[in-house]
Design a protein around this motif. Sequence first.
Motif, PDB file in Angstrom:
ATOM      1  N   TYR A   1      19.607  23.517 -32.909  1.00 47.92           N
ATOM      2  CA  TYR A   1      20.939  23.620 -32.326  1.00 47.92           C
ATOM      3  C   TYR A   1      21.240  22.209 -31.835  1.00 47.92           C
ATOM      4  N   ALA A   2      22.160  21.526 -32.471  1.00 55.27           N
ATOM      5  CA  ALA A   2      22.289  20.073 -32.344  1.00 55.27           C
ATOM      6  C   ALA A   2      22.477  19.592 -30.906  1.00 55.27           C
ATOM      7  N   GLN A   3      23.149  20.367 -30.066  1.00 56.09           N
ATOM      8  CA  GLN A   3      23.413  19.918 -28.700  1.00 56.09           C
ATOM      9  C   GLN A   3      22.208  20.056 -27.776  1.00 56.09           C
ATOM     10  N   SER A   4      21.151  20.687 -28.259  1.00 51.86           N
ATOM     11  CA  SER A   4      19.941  20.842 -27.459  1.00 51.86           C
ATOM     12  C   SER A   4      19.196  19.521 -27.363  1.00 51.86           C
ATOM     13  N   GLY A   5      18.829  19.140 -26.154  1.00 52.58           N
ATOM     14  CA  GLY A   5      18.027  17.940 -25.981  1.00 52.58           C
ATOM     15  C   GLY A   5      16.656  18.069 -26.607  1.00 52.58           C
ATOM     16  N   ASN A   6      16.094  19.265 -26.611  1.00 48.90           N
ATOM     17  CA  ASN A   6      14.797  19.477 -27.240  1.00 48.90           C
ATOM     18  C   ASN A   6      14.865  19.256 -28.748  1.00 48.90           C
ATOM     19  N   CYS A   7      15.974  19.621 -29.350  1.00 53.38           N
ATOM     20  CA  CYS A   7      16.162  19.344 -30.778  1.00 53.38           C
ATOM     21  C   CYS A   7      16.433  17.864 -31.005  1.00 53.38           C
TER      22      CYS A   7
ATOM     23  N   LEU B   1      15.571  11.989 -32.704  1.00 53.53           N
ATOM     24  CA  LEU B   1      15.458  10.623 -32.211  1.00 53.53           C
ATOM     25  C   LEU B   1      14.102  10.023 -32.580  1.00 53.53           C
ATOM     26  N   THR B   2      13.047  10.816 -32.494  1.00 56.13           N
ATOM     27  CA  THR B   2      11.730  10.345 -32.905  1.00 56.13           C
ATOM     28  C   THR B   2      11.734   9.981 -34.384  1.00 56.13           C
ATOM     29  N   ALA B   3      12.271  10.872 -35.204  1.00 60.63           N
ATOM     30  CA  ALA B   3      12.320  10.621 -36.646  1.00 60.63           C
ATOM     31  C   ALA B   3      13.156   9.382 -36.958  1.00 60.63           C
ATOM     32  N   ALA B   4      14.308   9.248 -36.304  1.00 59.41           N
ATOM     33  CA  ALA B   4      15.185   8.105 -36.550  1.00 59.41           C
ATOM     34  C   ALA B   4      14.515   6.808 -36.128  1.00 59.41           C
ATOM     35  N   SER B   5      13.817   6.828 -35.006  1.00 57.61           N
ATOM     36  CA  SER B   5      13.135   5.634 -34.518  1.00 57.61           C
ATOM     37  C   SER B   5      12.040   5.180 -35.476  1.00 57.61           C
TER      38      SER B   5
ATOM     39  N   ARG C   1      13.133  31.014 -30.951  1.00 54.72           N
ATOM     40  CA  ARG C   1      13.620  29.802 -30.298  1.00 54.72           C
ATOM     41  C   ARG C   1      13.604  28.627 -31.267  1.00 54.72           C
ATOM     42  N   ILE C   2      14.438  27.663 -30.952  1.00 51.08           N
ATOM     43  CA  ILE C   2      14.439  26.397 -31.652  1.00 51.08           C
ATOM     44  C   ILE C   2      14.257  25.292 -30.614  1.00 51.08           C
ATOM     45  N   PRO C   3      13.815  24.114 -31.052  1.00 52.48           N
ATOM     46  CA  PRO C   3      13.643  23.648 -32.428  1.00 52.48           C
ATOM     47  C   PRO C   3      12.346  24.138 -33.066  1.00 52.48           C
ATOM     48  N   VAL C   4      12.392  24.101 -34.394  1.00 58.56           N
ATOM     49  CA  VAL C   4      11.190  24.291 -35.202  1.00 58.56           C
ATOM     50  C   VAL C   4      11.212  23.200 -36.260  1.00 58.56           C
ATOM     51  N   LEU C   5      10.129  22.444 -36.339  1.00 60.95           N
ATOM     52  CA  LEU C   5      10.011  21.424 -37.369  1.00 60.95           C
ATOM     53  C   LEU C   5       9.242  22.017 -38.541  1.00 60.95           C
ATOM     54  N   GLN C   6       9.876  22.022 -39.693  1.00 62.20           N
ATOM     55  CA  GLN C   6       9.224  22.491 -40.908  1.00 62.20           C
ATOM     56  C   GLN C   6       8.683  21.289 -41.667  1.00 62.20           C
TER      57      GLN C   6
ATOM     58  N   SER D   1       9.166  21.490 -29.107  1.00 61.24           N
ATOM     59  CA  SER D   1       9.722  20.164 -29.367  1.00 61.24           C
ATOM     60  C   SER D   1       8.706  19.042 -29.200  1.00 61.24           C
ATOM     61  N   ASN D   2       7.935  19.074 -28.141  1.00 67.37           N
ATOM     62  CA  ASN D   2       7.014  17.964 -27.902  1.00 67.37           C
ATOM     63  C   ASN D   2       5.862  17.956 -28.897  1.00 67.37           C
ATOM     64  N   ALA D   3       5.446  19.135 -29.359  1.00 71.74           N
ATOM     65  CA  ALA D   3       4.427  19.193 -30.412  1.00 71.74           C
ATOM     66  C   ALA D   3       4.963  18.583 -31.696  1.00 71.74           C
ATOM     67  N   ALA D   4       6.219  18.881 -32.017  1.00 73.43           N
ATOM     68  CA  ALA D   4       6.841  18.328 -33.222  1.00 73.43           C
ATOM     69  C   ALA D   4       6.973  16.806 -33.116  1.00 73.43           C
ATOM     70  N   CYS D   5       7.381  16.317 -31.945  1.00 73.98           N
ATOM     71  CA  CYS D   5       7.476  14.870 -31.742  1.00 73.98           C
ATOM     72  C   CYS D   5       6.117  14.216 -31.880  1.00 73.98           C
ATOM     73  N   TRP D   6       5.095  14.838 -31.327  1.00 71.41           N
ATOM     74  CA  TRP D   6       3.742  14.289 -31.405  1.00 71.41           C
ATOM     75  C   TRP D   6       3.296  14.185 -32.865  1.00 71.41           C
TER      76      TRP D   6
END
Length: 206
Positions: free
Chosen positions: A10-16, A21-25, A56-61, A70-75
């Motif tokens: 859900y784009a407006q979610s900070g967790n998403c 942002l991690t991917a873009a960086s 719940r979201i986010p979910v990284l596939q 979210s933090n597991a996906a960022c890690w």
Amino acid sequence: MTDQLILHEYAQSGNCYKIRLTAASLGLPIERREYDIMKGETRTPEFLASVNANGRIPVLQIGDKLLPESNAACWYLAEGTALMPEDRFGRADVLRWMCWEQYNHEPNVATLRFWRAFLGEDKLNDGQRAQLESKWMAGEAALCLMDRHLAAQDWFVGGGMTLADICLYAYTHVAGEGGFKLSRYPAVEAWLARVAAQPGHVTITA
């Protein structure tokens, strides 16, 4: 990284946003699939069966694997990159701030943003209204702690931006939508500007 990355979000979610942002960086391409949480699209039988049984979201596939939280996906994205310190203690310190973000920061700063900017105070139930003051006080305490830490150094861990900064940036930079006055925290405001100036930075609305 060869597996296709798909972000169920859900784009407006900070967790998403922190995952984007991690991917873009890191210059990683990521496909985005949007779900409207206001319409219950993460609670459908199809979503529960195929994306996240927790609804719940986010979910990284990652290819055919699904990684909620979210933090597991960022890690996962940041491991072995410049966003993670090389030394063992530094990595543990990044994890410390990420845990603190989910336990002390997000439940207060993000919750008030959602209640006030998305639901509207007139739509809150009695239980939510009863928590407004305590959530605000806890959010202020979190921002105050961040400000003290950043008054002594430019980044949360080490001498450059790490995953800790990205995960804390996501909800801090929109804290004003929840009623917090970031002008009270000059070190936090300066840090927000440093994060936004980093190569590859994307905004939450991009």
